[in-house]
Write an enzyme that holds these catalytic residues in place. Structure first.
Site: not given
Lengths: 234, 234
Positions: B160, B123, B195, B91
């Site tokens: 990412h 993440s 990813e 998030g």
């Protein structure tokens, strides 16, 4: 008390030189100005203040205006106070804001903008005109004392605004998702300025310029588009 | 004192369900665990802690593990101290770090990670395992008291991670440019995790897992690739 700002998404559009697409606008904007003060603190790619200033200089020379780096003055506060025009270039917004606080330049810069000094901002230099830098796209490479910025606009800017890419397989957040996340914590409207767009701020009138639409994000309502030439009311 | 961490670039790879690609790994990683504590503070897209926890729960139920949101405990410090396993979801890293400081959970979380508690981060939940959050991709939507994070890794993560897109006409900075800017201010190495990649940390051994290479950025040298299965030495 009348503002006189050009607030651009980017310094450079694809396939064109530094500031090239903006030169006719800048010629009018800085019409009676012989020399502008350039603020290179955002250091794109970490280049030196001298190298960055040389790039700005070259672009402004094409419209017969000199550009002098603020770091070349012994007193940067005085440099802003005495300037006939100002340009803050893009790069990293965290470092730009950090330097402006460290050098205690926020108040004098704010005064200059609110008192009608012709100002150009691109990317990070546009972000600082908003209420906060909280909708910057940059990496938090340094920790500034605050995210509050100049508040010369009654909203925040998201420069280099990008639409979701259709069929994209990357799972990182889209720009729209990120701005929506911001609105969980804030009611500040956000203008997503696409590359090649800029805002013209003349006194209290804010107009979208350039060929493209801009995307407006307000808390609690669906994002919407405004067309080039439209006046922004907030 | 032996770490036991899975540090993933993303929760979800394109075309697959939440955590789906990681489930065999998680089954082994949390093999003796009946219930994990889930930290939902990063709130992707601003969803509620309850909704986010339900998503994590569904994924973990598929491997017969329960997931309980840390917000469901009256004392979150105690929840971490007594947990058999931990998962911090992705998030917004600024909000995640902000909540961890506000709730004074950084020290207990650090102890848990250094004392061998099985941990999963995705993440933003991976970013906090590095030395600082300064190579996060997220928008600075809140102002945390510090950018310092848990230091369970001797470097920073860039989750990412995206390679420059050939022929891209967008003028915003590439990920590599941003990380290079960071190295004007810091000597902390950065691992760009694509990813589908994750780091397995077992005691002092850190191994790259998943099908892809990772990109390593060290100050002053050219970025380089490491292959899946490689051990990282810093």
């Amino acid at each position: 008390m009348s503002k006189n700002l050009v607030i651009a998404s980017t310094s450079t559009v694809y396939g064109s030189g530094y500031l090239e697409y903006l030169l006719p606008t800048l010629q009018a904007h800085f019409r009676s100005v012989k020399e502008i003060v350039f603020i290179p603190y955002a250091r794109p790619g970490g280049i030196s203040y001298d190298r960055y200033t040389a790039i700005a200089q070259k672009a402004f020379n094409a419209i017969n205006i000199n550009a002098k780096g603020i770091h070349e003055f012994s007193n940067p506060t005085e440099a802003i106070a005495k300037a006939d025009g100002l340009f803050t270039g893009g790069g990293n917004t965290f470092e730009l804001v950090n330097q402006l606080y460290k050098k205690e330049l926020m108040p004098i810069l704010r005064d200059a903008l609110f008192n009608g000094l012709p100002y150009l901002g691109t990317s990070a230099g546009s972000n600082i005109c908003g209420l906060t830098m909280q909708t910057s796209n940059d990496m938090p490479i340094v920790y500034p004392p605050s995210f509050k910025t100049l508040g010369a606009l009654p909203f925040n800017i998201n420069p280099h605004y990008q639409d979701p890419i259709e069929g994209d397989t990357h799972m990182g957040e889209t720009r729209e998702t990120r701005i929506n996340e911001f609105h969980n914590f804030s009611t500040i409207p956000v203008i997503g300025l696409r590359e090649g767009s800029w805002l013209d701020v003349s006194d209290k009138t804010i107009t979208l310029q350039g060929g493209l639409n801009a995307r407006v994000f307000e808390k609690g309502i669906e994002p919407y588009e405004i067309q080039s030439g439209a006046t922004l009311h907030f």
